[in-house]
Design an enzyme around this catalytic site. Structure first.
Site, mmCIF file in Angstrom:
data_model
loop_
_atom_site.group_PDB
_atom_site.id
_atom_site.type_symbol
_atom_site.label_atom_id
_atom_site.label_comp_id
_atom_site.label_asym_id
_atom_site.label_seq_id
_atom_site.Cartn_x
_atom_site.Cartn_y
_atom_site.Cartn_z
ATOM 1 N N HIS A 33 1.001 14.789 -29.162
ATOM 2 C CA HIS A 33 0.441 13.437 -29.010
ATOM 3 C C HIS A 33 -0.220 12.955 -30.301
ATOM 4 C CE1 HIS A 33 0.189 13.789 -24.358
ATOM 5 N NE2 HIS A 33 1.334 13.270 -24.755
ATOM 6 N N ARG A 42 0.809 -1.240 0.000
ATOM 7 C CA ARG A 42 0.000 0.000 0.000
ATOM 8 C C ARG A 42 0.834 1.278 0.000
ATOM 9 N NH1 ARG A 42 -2.537 -3.237 3.705
ATOM 10 N NH2 ARG A 42 -4.356 -4.298 2.864
ATOM 11 N N GLU A 46 -3.150 17.717 -10.641
ATOM 12 C CA GLU A 46 -3.603 18.118 -11.976
ATOM 13 C C GLU A 46 -5.099 18.413 -12.010
ATOM 14 O OE1 GLU A 46 -1.323 16.502 -15.355
ATOM 15 O OE2 GLU A 46 -3.251 16.280 -16.333
ATOM 16 N N ARG A 49 -1.782 22.710 -13.399
ATOM 17 C CA ARG A 49 -0.752 21.762 -13.878
ATOM 18 C C ARG A 49 -0.947 21.409 -15.353
ATOM 19 N NH1 ARG A 49 1.663 16.709 -10.310
ATOM 20 N NH2 ARG A 49 3.012 15.882 -11.909
ATOM 21 N N GLU A 79 11.421 19.589 -23.420
ATOM 22 C CA GLU A 79 10.614 19.852 -22.216
ATOM 23 C C GLU A 79 11.161 21.071 -21.466
ATOM 24 O OE1 GLU A 79 7.806 18.357 -21.844
ATOM 25 O OE2 GLU A 79 8.046 16.537 -23.045
ATOM 26 N N LYS A 110 9.129 23.396 -12.601
ATOM 27 C CA LYS A 110 8.120 22.329 -12.482
ATOM 28 C C LYS A 110 7.657 22.211 -11.031
ATOM 29 C CE LYS A 110 6.411 17.907 -13.732
ATOM 30 N NZ LYS A 110 6.557 16.650 -14.419
ATOM 31 N N HIS A 150 9.779 11.860 -29.118
ATOM 32 C CA HIS A 150 8.800 12.604 -28.328
ATOM 33 C C HIS A 150 9.174 14.093 -28.323
ATOM 34 C CE1 HIS A 150 5.827 13.429 -25.264
ATOM 35 N NE2 HIS A 150 6.751 13.974 -24.491
ATOM 36 N N LYS A 207 3.900 11.837 -10.540
ATOM 37 C CA LYS A 207 3.033 11.041 -11.417
ATOM 38 C C LYS A 207 3.750 9.734 -11.705
ATOM 39 C CE LYS A 207 0.463 14.168 -14.422
ATOM 40 N NZ LYS A 207 0.202 14.380 -15.859
ATOM 41 N N HIS A 233 1.598 19.578 -26.337
ATOM 42 C CA HIS A 233 1.279 18.149 -26.336
ATOM 43 C C HIS A 233 -0.015 17.804 -27.075
ATOM 44 C CE1 HIS A 233 4.613 18.107 -23.565
ATOM 45 N NE2 HIS A 233 4.576 16.796 -23.470
ATOM 46 N N ASN A 270 1.045 20.639 -20.364
ATOM 47 C CA ASN A 270 0.699 19.971 -21.630
ATOM 48 C C ASN A 270 0.934 20.876 -22.834
ATOM 49 O OD1 ASN A 270 -0.120 17.459 -20.653
ATOM 50 N ND2 ASN A 270 -2.110 18.295 -20.039
HETATM 51 N N1 LIG Z 1 5.841 10.946 -14.725
HETATM 52 C C1 LIG Z 1 5.860 12.013 -15.457
HETATM 53 O O1 LIG Z 1 5.479 13.107 -15.034
HETATM 54 C C2 LIG Z 1 6.382 11.906 -16.860
HETATM 55 C C3 LIG Z 1 6.619 13.057 -17.618
HETATM 56 C C4 LIG Z 1 7.166 12.912 -18.897
HETATM 57 C C5 LIG Z 1 7.442 11.649 -19.398
HETATM 58 N N2 LIG Z 1 7.190 10.558 -18.624
HETATM 59 C C6 LIG Z 1 7.518 9.207 -19.119
HETATM 60 O O2 LIG Z 1 8.926 9.139 -19.267
HETATM 61 C C7 LIG Z 1 9.240 8.164 -20.262
HETATM 62 C C8 LIG Z 1 10.299 8.718 -21.182
HETATM 63 O O3 LIG Z 1 11.451 8.953 -20.421
HETATM 64 P P1 LIG Z 1 12.890 9.133 -21.105
HETATM 65 O O4 LIG Z 1 12.775 10.099 -22.213
HETATM 66 O O5 LIG Z 1 13.852 9.376 -20.015
HETATM 67 O O6 LIG Z 1 13.102 7.731 -21.819
HETATM 68 P P2 LIG Z 1 13.720 6.325 -21.342
HETATM 69 O O7 LIG Z 1 13.562 6.107 -19.901
HETATM 70 O O8 LIG Z 1 13.151 5.325 -22.273
HETATM 71 O O9 LIG Z 1 15.260 6.504 -21.654
HETATM 72 C C9 LIG Z 1 15.650 6.695 -22.981
HETATM 73 C C10 LIG Z 1 16.828 5.788 -23.353
HETATM 74 O O10 LIG Z 1 18.004 6.319 -22.779
HETATM 75 C C11 LIG Z 1 18.715 5.307 -22.089
HETATM 76 N N3 LIG Z 1 19.432 5.973 -21.016
HETATM 77 C C12 LIG Z 1 18.940 6.459 -19.854
HETATM 78 N N4 LIG Z 1 19.894 7.120 -19.184
HETATM 79 C C13 LIG Z 1 21.014 7.020 -19.926
HETATM 80 C C14 LIG Z 1 22.330 7.498 -19.760
HETATM 81 N N5 LIG Z 1 22.676 8.256 -18.723
HETATM 82 N N6 LIG Z 1 23.241 7.192 -20.714
HETATM 83 C C15 LIG Z 1 22.890 6.451 -21.805
HETATM 84 N N7 LIG Z 1 21.664 5.986 -22.018
HETATM 85 C C16 LIG Z 1 20.732 6.275 -21.089
HETATM 86 C C17 LIG Z 1 17.665 4.326 -21.667
HETATM 87 O O11 LIG Z 1 18.224 3.075 -21.466
HETATM 88 C C18 LIG Z 1 16.713 4.368 -22.852
HETATM 89 O O12 LIG Z 1 17.155 3.512 -23.863
HETATM 90 C C19 LIG Z 1 7.938 7.802 -20.948
HETATM 91 O O13 LIG Z 1 7.512 6.540 -20.498
HETATM 92 C C20 LIG Z 1 6.958 8.878 -20.481
HETATM 93 O O14 LIG Z 1 5.634 8.407 -20.411
HETATM 94 C C21 LIG Z 1 6.681 10.658 -17.372
#
Ligand SMILES: NC(=O)c1ccc[n+]([C@@H]2O[C@H](COP(=O)([O-])OP(=O)(O)OC[C@H]3O[C@@H](n4cnc5c(N)ncnc54)[C@H](O)[C@@H]3O)[C@@H](O)[C@H]2O)c1
Length: 365
Positions: free
Chosen positions: A253, A123, A238, A242, A187, A228, A266, A145, A249, A246
């Site tokens: 999207h 939990r 949100e 918040r 971003e 942020k 992205h 999130k 986006h 977007n």
């Molecule tokens: N929770 C939130 O508020 C929020 C906001 C935006 C995005 N997201 C989520 O985040 C995700 C995208 O995150 P991301 O862009 O970090 O992608 P990711 O986590 O897929 O990482 C991208 C790639 O980079 C590699 N990588 C990570 N760190 C590295 C490093 N230091 N050196 C070399 N390679 C490295 C990873 O292995 C992966 O292949 C999506 O799932 C999205 O939905 C969440």
């Protein structure tokens, strides 16, 4: 030159936590009560990041009592609901209790997934984020999130679960591929347009090569985190404000879903979306022409939209109509009444959206 280690504190109704930012921030883990007060630690690390930075990660965490390593395969497809169960089973088998914490080391995929595990396990136990991509440092590790995907859609299942601590160590960024860097820059540029003046100045004063230097990256992460945090503090769940995050986006999207998540990052999708939102804001007389020019120039200077790319307005409109932001039959946008003055939930007539999309195709602008 790696720049200073700095702290941003997030204060929401449910939680207070520090984001420690800079070169070597990971070393802070060993001295923090958020880590030391737990009986056991489930270290959930990206396989790729662990392979690249194993010694550095081990140096920070090997001394911790009851530390168990769980490696997560990289890729959005592994951030799914069914994939969570083996991790939760593994934690139980290793004797994790409510006195445990999860530490997630990786990009946004690992961050969302490890936060989800922590939100569910018994939990809810604390999660500590160690973001290793620019996107995760500047954006996804902040705000609580957490989410996983199901076959019907992305990020459908999740919980708000604020982290206990975030350690944004910019040393990890040295190995980040260029395209991934661009995702984070998009971003951060969004945060600049929405209201972080310091970031706007930074992007105007620098170029893409500078942005990869560790001290500049540290500044980008610091200013982005500060921005942020300020939004999340005012609207943790949100319910209103918040939604400004977007920005870019609505079209972003639609573009990703039209392209079936292939052939566009992205970051580029959001950058195209920002160009469209800027174009609409200007057409509606909200955004002064000099500010519109300045924003387009930043998006171009950092190579966030590939030159000469065009996008079919009809198909994108079709996707937007089905997206959740079009609830009520109208397509809704976050628009700008000038830099730093976003307005959200704005219903926009399709002809303005079409014109703004066609402008991107014609002029690259
Ligand atoms: N929770 C939130 O508020 C929020 C906001 C935006 C995005 N997201 C989520 O985040 C995700 C995208 O995150 P991301 O862009 O970090 O992608 P990711 O986590 O897929 O990482 C991208 C790639 O980079 C590699 N990588 C990570 N760190 C590295 C490093 N230091 N050196 C070399 N390679 C490295 C990873 O292995 C992966 O292949 C999506 O799932 C999205 O939905 C969440």
């Amino acid at each position: 030159m790696a720049g200073p280690v700095r702290t941003v504190t997030v204060r929401t109704r449910d939680a207070h936590y520090d984001i420690i930012i800079g070169s070597g921030a990971l070393a802070e883990a060993a001295g923090r009560r958020e880590v030391l007060s737990r009986d056991r630690i489930a270290l959930v690390a990206s396989e790729r990041v662990y392979a690249l930075h194993r010694d550095y990660i081990e140096a920070a965490f090997s001394g911790l009592p009851g530390r168990d390593l769980f490696l997560m395969r990289d890729g959005e497809e592994n951030k799914n609901y069914r994939g969570a169960e083996p991790f939760l089973d593994g934690m139980l088998a290793k004797g994790h209790t409510r006195q445990s914490a999860v530490i997630g080391v990786g990009g946004g995929v690992v961050g969302d997934f490890s936060g989800f595990l922590a939100a569910l396990y018994m939990r809810g136990i604390p999660v500590i984020h160690v973001p290793t991509t620019l996107l995760a440092m500047a954006d996804s590790s902040i705000g609580g999130k957490t989410a996983v995907n199901i076959s019907a859609g992305k990020n459908i299942i999740g919980a708000f679960h604020q982290p206990a601590l975030v350690l944004s160590d910019t040393r990890f960024l040295a190995t980040l591929p260029v395209g991934e860097y661009g995702n984070g820059l998009a971003e951060a540029v969004k945060h600049a347009f929405l209201g972080e003046k310091g970031l706007m100045d930074l992007f105007l004063a620098n170029g893409p090569e500078d942005a990869r230097r560790e001290e500049v990256a540290g500044e980008i992460v610091y200013l982005s985190s500060r921005f942020k945090a300020s939004v999340v503090e005012r609207d943790e769940k949100e319910e209103g404000l918040r939604a400004i995050l977007n920005f870019g986006h609505t079209v972003g999207h639609a573009l990703e879903s039209y392209m079936e998540y292939r052939g566009i990052t992205h970051g580029e999708a959001v950058a195209v979306g920002m160009k469209a939102a800027i174009g609409i804001s200007a057409r509606l007389g909200l955004l002064p022409p000099d500010e519109e020019r300045m924003m387009r120039e930043i998006l171009d200077r950092y190579g966030l939209v590939s030159p000469g790319r065009s996008f079919p307005a009809d198909e994108l409109l079709e996707h937007m109509r089905y997206d959740k932001k079009s609830a009520g039959g109208l397509i809704r946008f976050v628009l700008l009444k000038g830099a730093g003055h976003p307005v959200y939930n704005q219903a926009v007539e399709e002809k303005f959206i079409r014109e703004a999309l066609e402008q991107i195709g014609k002029s690259g602008g």
